[in-house]
Design a protein around this motif. Structure first.
Motif, short mmCIF file in Angstrom:
data_model
loop_
_atom_site.label_atom_id
_atom_site.label_comp_id
_atom_site.label_asym_id
_atom_site.label_seq_id
_atom_site.Cartn_x
_atom_site.Cartn_y
_atom_site.Cartn_z
N ILE A 192 0.84 -1.21 0.00
CA ILE A 192 0.00 0.00 0.00
C ILE A 192 0.87 1.25 0.00
CG2 ILE A 192 -1.63 1.35 1.40
CD1 ILE A 192 -2.88 -1.39 2.21
N GLU A 193 1.92 1.25 0.80
CA GLU A 193 2.83 2.40 0.86
C GLU A 193 3.48 2.66 -0.50
OE1 GLU A 193 4.59 5.57 3.07
OE2 GLU A 193 3.00 4.18 3.64
N MET A 194 3.91 1.59 -1.18
CA MET A 194 4.48 1.75 -2.52
C MET A 194 3.47 2.36 -3.47
SD MET A 194 6.94 -1.52 -3.29
CE MET A 194 6.40 -2.81 -2.20
N SER A 195 2.23 1.90 -3.37
CA SER A 195 1.17 2.42 -4.24
C SER A 195 0.91 3.90 -3.96
CB SER A 195 -0.10 1.60 -4.02
OG SER A 195 -1.16 2.10 -4.78
N LEU A 196 0.88 4.27 -2.69
CA LEU A 196 0.67 5.68 -2.33
C LEU A 196 1.82 6.56 -2.84
CD1 LEU A 196 -0.66 5.32 1.34
CD2 LEU A 196 -1.96 6.08 -0.67
N ILE A 197 3.04 6.09 -2.68
CA ILE A 197 4.20 6.86 -3.14
C ILE A 197 4.18 6.98 -4.66
CG2 ILE A 197 6.72 6.87 -3.31
CD1 ILE A 197 6.71 5.48 -0.51
N ASN A 198 3.89 5.88 -5.33
CA ASN A 198 3.84 5.92 -6.79
C ASN A 198 2.74 6.85 -7.29
OD1 ASN A 198 5.95 4.10 -6.92
ND2 ASN A 198 4.65 2.34 -7.35
N GLY A 199 1.63 6.87 -6.57
CA GLY A 199 0.52 7.73 -6.95
C GLY A 199 0.80 9.21 -6.72
N ALA A 200 1.76 9.51 -5.86
CA ALA A 200 2.08 10.91 -5.55
C ALA A 200 2.88 11.58 -6.65
CB ALA A 200 2.84 10.99 -4.23
N GLY A 201 3.49 10.80 -7.53
CA GLY A 201 4.26 11.41 -8.61
C GLY A 201 5.29 10.45 -9.16
N PRO A 202 5.89 10.84 -10.28
CA PRO A 202 6.89 9.96 -10.90
C PRO A 202 8.16 9.89 -10.06
CG PRO A 202 6.82 12.07 -12.03
CD PRO A 202 5.71 12.09 -11.02
N TRP A 203 8.90 8.81 -10.28
CA TRP A 203 10.16 8.60 -9.58
C TRP A 203 11.24 9.44 -10.21
CZ3 TRP A 203 13.92 4.01 -10.33
CH2 TRP A 203 14.91 4.02 -9.33
N LEU A 204 11.91 10.23 -9.41
CA LEU A 204 13.07 10.98 -9.87
C LEU A 204 14.29 10.10 -9.60
CD1 LEU A 204 12.14 14.51 -8.46
CD2 LEU A 204 11.80 13.63 -10.78
N ARG A 205 14.65 9.35 -10.62
CA ARG A 205 15.72 8.36 -10.50
C ARG A 205 17.03 9.04 -10.09
NH1 ARG A 205 16.13 3.29 -12.73
NH2 ARG A 205 14.24 3.66 -13.92
N PRO A 206 17.68 8.53 -9.02
CA PRO A 206 18.99 9.07 -8.64
C PRO A 206 19.98 8.89 -9.78
CG PRO A 206 18.17 7.57 -6.96
CD PRO A 206 17.27 7.44 -8.15
N VAL A 207 20.82 9.89 -9.98
CA VAL A 207 21.77 9.85 -11.08
C VAL A 207 23.05 9.14 -10.67
CG1 VAL A 207 23.09 11.26 -12.70
CG2 VAL A 207 20.80 11.97 -12.00
N HIS A 208 23.50 9.40 -9.47
CA HIS A 208 24.79 8.86 -9.05
C HIS A 208 24.65 7.99 -7.81
CE1 HIS A 208 26.82 11.48 -11.86
NE2 HIS A 208 26.15 12.51 -11.37
N GLY A 209 25.44 6.95 -7.80
CA GLY A 209 25.55 6.09 -6.63
C GLY A 209 27.02 5.75 -6.44
N ARG A 210 27.29 4.88 -5.49
CA ARG A 210 28.67 4.47 -5.24
C ARG A 210 29.04 3.21 -6.00
NH1 ARG A 210 27.21 5.43 0.52
NH2 ARG A 210 27.93 7.51 1.01
N GLY A 211 28.08 2.59 -6.69
CA GLY A 211 28.35 1.39 -7.45
C GLY A 211 28.80 0.23 -6.59
N LEU A 212 29.81 -0.48 -7.03
CA LEU A 212 30.28 -1.68 -6.33
C LEU A 212 30.81 -1.38 -4.93
CD1 LEU A 212 31.97 -3.65 -9.24
CD2 LEU A 212 29.73 -4.05 -8.19
N LYS A 213 31.35 -0.19 -4.73
CA LYS A 213 31.81 0.19 -3.39
C LYS A 213 30.63 0.21 -2.42
CE LYS A 213 34.03 3.88 -0.76
NZ LYS A 213 34.54 5.25 -0.79
N GLY A 214 29.51 0.79 -2.87
CA GLY A 214 28.31 0.79 -2.04
C GLY A 214 27.79 -0.61 -1.79
N ASP A 215 27.86 -1.46 -2.83
CA ASP A 215 27.41 -2.85 -2.67
C ASP A 215 28.29 -3.59 -1.66
OD1 ASP A 215 25.34 -2.60 -4.49
OD2 ASP A 215 26.58 -3.26 -6.18
N ALA A 216 29.59 -3.35 -1.71
CA ALA A 216 30.50 -4.01 -0.77
C ALA A 216 30.19 -3.56 0.66
CB ALA A 216 31.95 -3.71 -1.13
#
Length: 184
Positions: A131-155
């Protein structure tokens, strides 16, 4: 069971407050954040107390070896919880990793707990996450993050996941529910 249900209600209401009454929540400012955090903490406390004091009423029997599947799903769940914090490869590719982690966590626990209190607790939290995902999705489109840490973040997330799973296993062992036997 009433204490468990009260805890679930506090959890759901506190988490959906921002979506259901955005104007009121905005007017409350930082005091609103503190109130929501307090209600969430109280909800968790009541869920734990309510779950532990509810009589065991069996509904179904988990299948043999379900504990191993539970443990695997728990690794995935905890890893998903950490995606936003460590900003690994999934960070820019997946919306709602923490809520998906909640769903996986709930399903994992339903595989090994067939009693009424478990169905209420884990089932309600899974439904809340959807339900929370549905409410968030209904509030507007996802602004996809541009940058992450990649494999360092995964580690970083993987190390954190192993530590958290270890601590959770110790707590479960202390409570009388050893998690590495395969059956519960």
């Amino acid at each position: 069971m009433p204490v468990l249900i009260l805890g679930l209600l506090l959890w759901v209401l506190a988490h959906t407050f921002k979506r259901m009454a955005p104007g009121l929540r905005a007017r409350m400012g930082d005091a609103g954040k503190g109130l929501v955090a307090a209600l969430i903490l109280l909800g968790v406390l009541l869920m734990v107390i309510g779950y532990r004091q509810t009589d065991f009423i069996p509904i179904y029997n988990p299948f043999p070896g379900a504990g191993h599947l539970n443990n695997t799903l728990m690794l995935i769940s905890v890893f998903l919880f950490g995606v936003g914090g460590t900003k690994g490869t999934l960070y820019t590719r997946m919306r709602h990793p923490m809520l998906w982690g909640t769903v996986v966590w709930a399903v994992a626990h339903l595989l090994v707990n067939g009693d009424l209190a478990s169905i209420v607790l884990f089932g309600c939290l899974a439904i809340w996450a959807f339900i929370e995902m549905s409410l968030i999705n209904g509030a507007g489109p996802w602004l996809r993050p541009v940058h992450g840490r990649g494999l360092k973040g995964d580690a970083m997330n993987l190390v954190g996941t192993v530590v958290i799973i270890g601590v959770a296993a110790l707590i479960h062992q202390w409570l009388g529910h050893p998690v590495f036997l395969g059956n519960y």
